[in-house]
Design an enzyme around this catalytic site. Structure first.
Site, PDB file in Angstrom:
ATOM      1  N   SER A 165     134.613  53.731  77.328  1.00  0.00           N
ATOM      2  CA  SER A 165     135.015  53.079  78.572  1.00  0.00           C
ATOM      3  C   SER A 165     136.540  53.107  78.667  1.00  0.00           C
ATOM      4  O   SER A 165     137.136  54.179  78.575  1.00  0.00           O
ATOM      5  CB  SER A 165     134.451  51.657  78.633  1.00  0.00           C
ATOM      6  OG  SER A 165     134.749  51.047  79.869  1.00  0.00           O
ATOM      7  N   HIS A 191     132.368  55.411  81.220  1.00  0.00           N
ATOM      8  CA  HIS A 191     132.351  54.599  82.436  1.00  0.00           C
ATOM      9  C   HIS A 191     133.358  55.172  83.429  1.00  0.00           C
ATOM     10  O   HIS A 191     134.566  55.139  83.192  1.00  0.00           O
ATOM     11  CB  HIS A 191     132.709  53.146  82.131  1.00  0.00           C
ATOM     12  CG  HIS A 191     131.698  52.455  81.271  1.00  0.00           C
ATOM     13  ND1 HIS A 191     132.000  51.323  80.547  1.00  0.00           N
ATOM     14  CD2 HIS A 191     130.392  52.726  81.018  1.00  0.00           C
ATOM     15  CE1 HIS A 191     130.912  50.929  79.895  1.00  0.00           C
ATOM     16  NE2 HIS A 191     129.931  51.768  80.155  1.00  0.00           N
ATOM     17  N   ASP A 288     128.755  47.279  76.235  1.00  0.00           N
ATOM     18  CA  ASP A 288     127.838  48.376  76.541  1.00  0.00           C
ATOM     19  C   ASP A 288     127.831  49.393  75.403  1.00  0.00           C
ATOM     20  O   ASP A 288     128.882  49.861  74.969  1.00  0.00           O
ATOM     21  CB  ASP A 288     128.253  49.053  77.852  1.00  0.00           C
ATOM     22  CG  ASP A 288     127.220  50.045  78.352  1.00  0.00           C
ATOM     23  OD1 ASP A 288     126.020  49.826  78.098  1.00  0.00           O
ATOM     24  OD2 ASP A 288     127.613  51.032  79.000  1.00  0.00           O
TER      25      ASP A 288
END
EC number: 3.1.1.61
Length: 350
Positions: A165, A191, A288
């Site tokens: 991310s 992401h 995540d």
């Protein structure tokens, strides 16, 4: 509670006003000043010493990229880029991340007020992450070819599964560049919003020996190829079709507030590949991927997490380590070599 001090730089008075409204609506941050261009911003940085800068990429008097490059050399600070959602905007944003920007948010094409207010929580999360981020030194440009590692063997059964991310675009580049052309297939969920992943894949493809592309639904997974989850609209999953691995793209609800989600990819890899996979979780905020990496480990995969010292944001790796999901914690500079070492290991796991 000390508030995060933010300076907003944008040539649009509307965007400056909306960003101020959004940021000031969160109790832990405040806009201390706004600037219509980088030259005004330069003086306001000296005056207010902000914790985070939001910076439009295209402005009069001085280009946002030129200003960012000067800023990161002379007065490094956390920067969140504000970009238009266009192909050119995507390319400029990726260049900004290379220059040291922490993250970016996009301006909606239509209905800019509604679009930015809808992004309120996302913008606030990115500013919080930027305020805690570890800044990278901007290295002088190098035109030397990257050192390529040697693959211990090529096998269509082996896979590398990666999640990242905040800070991930540069971390992914650093992992992929040293890998040889005959590396096993690699699947990556980073992401990223729709419209940016194709430009990101093209940029990586030009830099790497492996072939890098944005993934397509139903395509067969091949050695020497890297498949990047398309941003924004779908989750990427690994599946099986007979003896082959295949990619599935599924439009479903966000997981852990993200689409694509690292957890979705990791859980699918645990089921489809088991001990034939290596799972790698890189820099990023939030959790995540942590549960998915644990599922991969329990299915027999080797797993690793990027270490705190080399992360821009030590969120996702920290959560994975806390769950016991990582077999090893590895500095970013060593991850490529560790992947190939693990691929050469003998035993019940790759």
């Amino acid at each position: 509670m000390k508030k995060i001090k933010v300076l907003c730089v944008d040539d649009s008075a509307l965007v400056r006003g909306l960003m101020t409204e959004i940021i000031n609506s969160h109790p832990d941050m405040e806009v201390v000043a706004t600037a219509p261009d980088p030259l005004v911003a330069r003086e306001l940085i000296k005056k207010h010493n902000p914790d985070v800068l939001t910076l439009d990429v295209e402005m009069p008097r001085m280009d946002g990229l030129d200003f960012l490059e000067k800023l990161m050399r002379l007065r490094p600070m956390p920067v969140v880029m504000v970009s238009s959602l266009t192909e050119r905007g995507g390319e400029i944003t990726l260049r900004a991340l290379e220059l040291g920007a922490i993250d970016f948010v996009t301006k909606p094409k239509l209905g800019i007020r509604d679009g930015l207010i809808e992004y309120s929580e996302v913008i606030a999360d990115k500013i919080r992450a930027a305020s805690r981020a570890r800044l990278r030194a901007l290295a002088p440009a190098s035109h030397a070819a990257p050192l390529r590692l040697r693959s211990p063997f090529a096998s269509s059964e082996k896979l590398v599964i990666v999640g990242a991310s905040t800070g991930g675009t540069e971390a992914i580049r650093e992992v992929l560049q040293p890998l040889p052309a005959d590396s096993p297939a690699i699947l990556i969920t980073q992401h990223m919003l729709a419209g940016f992943t194709r430009s990101f894949a093209q940029r990586l493809d030009a830099l790497c020996a492996v072939t890098v592309r944005e993934a397509s639904d139903g395509e067969r997974v091949l050695p020497g190829h890297v498949y990047l989850a398309p941003g924004g609209e779908t989750h990427m999953r690994l599946g099986r079709s007979g003896a082959n691995y295949v990619i599935g793209l599924q439009a479903s609800e966000p997981v852990n507030r993200h689409r694509p989600s690292v957890d979705v990819l990791f859980h699918s890899a645990a089921e489809a590949a088991g001990g034939n996979a290596i799972g790698v979780i890189l820099t990023g905020m939030g959790k995540d991927g942590a549960a998915g990496l644990l599922a991969m480990k329990r299915a027999g995969a080797r797993t690793m997490a990027q270490d705190e010292a080399s992360c821009v944001v030590f969120g996702m790796p920290r959560e994975a380590i806390a769950l016991g999901a990582a077999d090893e914690v590895v500095p970013l500079a060593d991850i490529s070599e560790r992947i190939l070492t693990r691929l050469g290991d003998r035993g019940h796991r790759v």
